[in-house]
Design a protein around this motif. Structure first.
Motif, PDB file in Angstrom:
ATOM      1  N   LEU A   1       0.237  13.270  -6.250  1.00  0.00           N
ATOM      2  CA  LEU A   1      -1.043  12.659  -7.381  1.00  0.00           C
ATOM      3  C   LEU A   1      -1.453  12.238  -5.539  1.00  0.00           C
ATOM      4  O   LEU A   1      -3.190  11.691  -6.502  1.00  0.00           O
ATOM      5  N   CYS A   2      -1.390  11.985  -4.698  1.00  0.00           N
ATOM      6  CA  CYS A   2      -1.556  11.149  -3.917  1.00  0.00           C
ATOM      7  C   CYS A   2      -2.778  11.971  -2.847  1.00  0.00           C
ATOM      8  O   CYS A   2      -1.968  13.126  -2.187  1.00  0.00           O
ATOM      9  N   PRO A   3      -4.102  11.546  -2.786  1.00  0.00           N
ATOM     10  CA  PRO A   3      -4.612  12.672  -2.059  1.00  0.00           C
ATOM     11  C   PRO A   3      -4.076  12.923  -0.585  1.00  0.00           C
ATOM     12  O   PRO A   3      -5.318  13.260  -0.158  1.00  0.00           O
ATOM     13  N   SER A   4      -3.038  11.426  -0.058  1.00  0.00           N
ATOM     14  CA  SER A   4      -3.052  12.397   1.556  1.00  0.00           C
ATOM     15  C   SER A   4      -1.844  12.972   0.944  1.00  0.00           C
ATOM     16  O   SER A   4      -1.256  14.026   2.079  1.00  0.00           O
ATOM     17  N   GLN A   5      -1.389  13.546   0.612  1.00  0.00           N
ATOM     18  CA  GLN A   5      -0.088  13.662   0.819  1.00  0.00           C
ATOM     19  C   GLN A   5      -0.224  14.583  -0.354  1.00  0.00           C
ATOM     20  O   GLN A   5       0.457  16.193   0.303  1.00  0.00           O
ATOM     21  N   ASN A   6      -0.774  14.792  -1.415  1.00  0.00           N
ATOM     22  CA  ASN A   6      -1.255  16.434  -2.173  1.00  0.00           C
ATOM     23  C   ASN A   6      -2.640  16.529  -1.922  1.00  0.00           C
ATOM     24  O   ASN A   6      -3.209  16.329  -3.389  1.00  0.00           O
TER      25      ASN A   6
ATOM     26  N   THR B   1      -7.528   9.774   2.853  1.00  0.00           N
ATOM     27  CA  THR B   1      -6.203   8.476   2.655  1.00  0.00           C
ATOM     28  C   THR B   1      -6.446   8.445   1.373  1.00  0.00           C
ATOM     29  O   THR B   1      -7.082   8.577   0.715  1.00  0.00           O
ATOM     30  N   CYS B   2      -5.382   7.920   1.483  1.00  0.00           N
ATOM     31  CA  CYS B   2      -4.279   7.302   0.032  1.00  0.00           C
ATOM     32  C   CYS B   2      -5.244   5.225  -0.796  1.00  0.00           C
ATOM     33  O   CYS B   2      -4.397   4.579   0.564  1.00  0.00           O
ATOM     34  N   PRO B   3      -5.923   5.727  -1.751  1.00  0.00           N
ATOM     35  CA  PRO B   3      -6.282   4.192  -2.082  1.00  0.00           C
ATOM     36  C   PRO B   3      -4.933   3.021  -2.419  1.00  0.00           C
ATOM     37  O   PRO B   3      -5.128   1.610  -3.023  1.00  0.00           O
ATOM     38  N   ALA B   4      -4.071   3.609  -3.052  1.00  0.00           N
ATOM     39  CA  ALA B   4      -2.979   2.948  -4.192  1.00  0.00           C
ATOM     40  C   ALA B   4      -2.444   2.057  -3.388  1.00  0.00           C
ATOM     41  O   ALA B   4      -2.186   2.076  -2.211  1.00  0.00           O
ATOM     42  N   ARG B   5      -1.939   1.292  -3.964  1.00  0.00           N
ATOM     43  CA  ARG B   5      -1.253  -0.602  -3.883  1.00  0.00           C
ATOM     44  C   ARG B   5      -0.438  -0.294  -4.767  1.00  0.00           C
ATOM     45  O   ARG B   5      -0.804  -0.432  -6.434  1.00  0.00           O
TER      46      ARG B   5
ATOM     47  N   SER C   1       0.472  -1.644   0.027  1.00  0.00           N
ATOM     48  CA  SER C   1       0.151  -0.006   0.174  1.00  0.00           C
ATOM     49  C   SER C   1       0.798   1.037  -0.177  1.00  0.00           C
ATOM     50  O   SER C   1       2.086   0.990   0.916  1.00  0.00           O
ATOM     51  N   CYS C   2       0.274   2.411  -0.115  1.00  0.00           N
ATOM     52  CA  CYS C   2       1.116   4.058  -0.526  1.00  0.00           C
ATOM     53  C   CYS C   2       1.592   4.191   0.783  1.00  0.00           C
ATOM     54  O   CYS C   2       0.302   3.496   1.894  1.00  0.00           O
ATOM     55  N   PRO C   3       2.948   4.492   1.423  1.00  0.00           N
ATOM     56  CA  PRO C   3       3.161   4.491   2.846  1.00  0.00           C
ATOM     57  C   PRO C   3       2.464   5.475   3.449  1.00  0.00           C
ATOM     58  O   PRO C   3       2.458   5.680   4.467  1.00  0.00           O
TER      59      PRO C   3
ATOM     60  N   THR D   1       5.781  10.301  -9.685  1.00  0.00           N
ATOM     61  CA  THR D   1       4.802  10.955  -9.904  1.00  0.00           C
ATOM     62  C   THR D   1       3.395  10.875  -8.941  1.00  0.00           C
ATOM     63  O   THR D   1       3.277  12.140  -8.248  1.00  0.00           O
ATOM     64  N   HIS D   2       3.407  10.064  -8.055  1.00  0.00           N
ATOM     65  CA  HIS D   2       2.660   9.315  -7.053  1.00  0.00           C
ATOM     66  C   HIS D   2       1.829  10.445  -6.183  1.00  0.00           C
ATOM     67  O   HIS D   2       0.757  10.997  -5.515  1.00  0.00           O
ATOM     68  N   PRO D   3       3.428  11.028  -5.282  1.00  0.00           N
ATOM     69  CA  PRO D   3       3.575  12.065  -3.986  1.00  0.00           C
ATOM     70  C   PRO D   3       2.283  13.219  -4.298  1.00  0.00           C
ATOM     71  O   PRO D   3       1.681  13.923  -3.598  1.00  0.00           O
TER      72      PRO D   3
HETATM   73 ZN   LIG Z   1      -0.573   7.428  -1.810  1.00  0.00          ZN
END
Ligand SMILES: [Zn+2]
Ligand SMILES: [Zn+2]
Ligand SMILES: [Zn+2]
Length: 447
Positions: free
Chosen positions: A199-204, A178-182, A167-169, A195-197
């Motif tokens: 576009l991450c709902p938790s980080q940005n 919360t970020c659903p990324a896996r 899962s996304c750390p 790219t992810h940070p």
């Molecule tokens: Zn994330």
């Protein structure tokens, strides 16, 4: 018998009906064509949005009078020196030997730009190269799987009950988002760091409205531009030499701004939706430059510590740069939704000699494999098709012209064609287009 209402036609039925209506009514706008559809198929329940999407996908969004769709201020913004052809440039310092030694990059001329030619004889069925995406904005069904933690947020491979998926750390954040990324594994997780940070709902969290908007409007080019911008901004923070080569690559992509494309004489006056463009731009700025709320600003600043130079900011953020970026994505996106460095060099032919496949479906879905469709001689150019090759010559040429590429002069068009741009311009589909082939380059309309 009273007519049944709320009957939803299949995609194919609806497409066929719209193509027939468009053939008889070449100058009606979307709303009127939609009304006509409902009056001729009184039992159907179809939203205007659905009609619009099919018309856009089929390249049938036409009006007879372009001036009615453009306001005066937009007209003054229209520059007089319209770029007739998408411009592409060589990527300075690009080393393609990491992908293949069988081909080379060639610069043809100012109009044609760059392309790929064979260095040795290639046999039918031969794998020429495999390539992972530069950025990926997958089809929406796959995007939804990513958002439900069911597909890898880096390479889009569906995740079964994989014991090594990660899962996304930042998924367990206290911010409410919360970020659903896996991710498939550590490799995909680490590569997603480009790219992810951002576009991450938790980080940005400021990126959430932009991505929601892209999803709601099913605007693939906007999602691709968000991915691309995230990558540029993050490599700028992380690794100067990686940033240099990413930046050179993006700026070398064939480009035709959205306005230039809409203005092109072959477009017959497309109904462009500037309100949607402007809304997209506003959310784009909020996501990457100026979040609306203070806590979001703070989070973005944590990711982007090193200030951007003015030149870079100007190339990314103003409205014109945003539209140009969308145009770049539109022209270069592969059918599955990725931008690929070497793949973006492939030019069009209506009888393509290479095909794109996603063969690594269980390990790396976004990876493309480029295969020779026929024997290819040394010095011969490698081409894919940007349009459905089953269409008749005038329609193929019209669609290519709508992308600003001029009258297609591929050997097949020359053999079949009347060489009349006029005829191609007026060509209106009257047949069932069917599903586009998998090698079809995506992106008619703004989707
Ligand atoms: Zn994330
Ligand atoms: Zn993966
Ligand atoms: Zn052609």
């Amino acid at each position: 018998m009273s007519p049944t209402t709320n009957l939803s036609p299949s995609e194919d039925e609806l497409r066929r009906a719209l193509i027939a209506l468009r053939a008889d009514n070449p100058s009606l706008g979307i709303a009127k064509l939609h009304a006509l559809l409902l009056s001729t198929h009184s039992a159907w329940a179809v939203s205007e949005k659905r009609t619009r999407k099919i018309l856009q996908n089929e390249g049938l969004v036409l009006t007879s009078n372009r001036s009615t769709t453009r306001s005066t201020s937009d007209q003054s913004a229209a520059s007089t020196d319209v770029k007739k052809f998408p411009l592409s440039a060589l990527v300075e310092g690009l080393d393609i030997s990491k992908w293949t030694s069988k081909i080379e990059v060639k610069y043809f001329d100012k109009i044609k730009g760059k392309g790929l030619v064979a260095k040795e004889k290639l046999s039918q069925g031969e794998v020429i190269w495999k390539e992972d995406h530069f950025v990926l904005a997958p089809e929406w069904e796959i995007y939804d799987l990513q958002k439900s933690s069911l597909a890898c947020s880096f390479c889009s491979t569906p995740l079964q009950d994989s014991p090594i998926a990660i899962s996304c750390p930042s998924s367990a954040s206290s911010t409410g988002h919360t970020c659903p990324a896996r991710f498939c594994n550590r490799l995909c997780l680490s590569r997603s760091g480009r790219t992810h940070p951002l576009l991450c709902p938790s980080q940005n969290p400021a990126s959430v409205p932009l991505l929601r908007f892209a999803r709601r409007t099913e605007w693939m080019a906007l999602h691709a531009l968000a991915q691309c911008t995230a990558r540029l901004l993050l490599t700028y923070q992380q690794d100067e030499s990686a940033w240099e080569s990413d930046w050179k690559f993006v700026r070398s992509l064939a480009q035709l701004g959205m306005e230039e494309r809409a203005k092109d004489e072959w477009m017959n006056g497309v109904e462009v939706d500037r309100e949607t463009w402007k809304k997209g731009h506003q959310l784009f700025l909020q996501a990457f430059q100026e979040p609306a709320a203070a806590p979001e600003k703070k989070k973005l600043a944590r990711l982007l510590k090193k200030p951007l130079g003015k030149e870079i900011a100007d190339a990314l953020f103003p409205y014109e740069s945003f539209l140009l970026g969308l145009g770049r994505m539109n022209l270069n996106i592969e059918a599955h939704g990725g931008i690929y460095v070497l793949h973006s060099h492939l030019n069009h032919s209506c009888s393509p000699n290479v095909a794109i496949r996603h063969l690594d479906q269980r390990t790396a879905l976004s990876r493309i494999t480029v295969i020779a469709k026929q024997d290819i001689q040394p010095g011969e150019e490698l081409c894919i098709t940007y349009v459905n090759p089953d269409l008749p010559v005038d329609l193929r040429r019209r669609q290519i012209m709508e992308w600003g590429f001029g009258l297609c002069q591929c050997p097949r068009c020359i053999a079949e064609g009347s060489d009349s741009p006029d005829k191609a311009q007026k060509a209106v589909p009257t047949l069932d287009l069917g599903d586009l082939e998998s090698e079809l380059k995506a992106g008619l309309g703004m989707l």
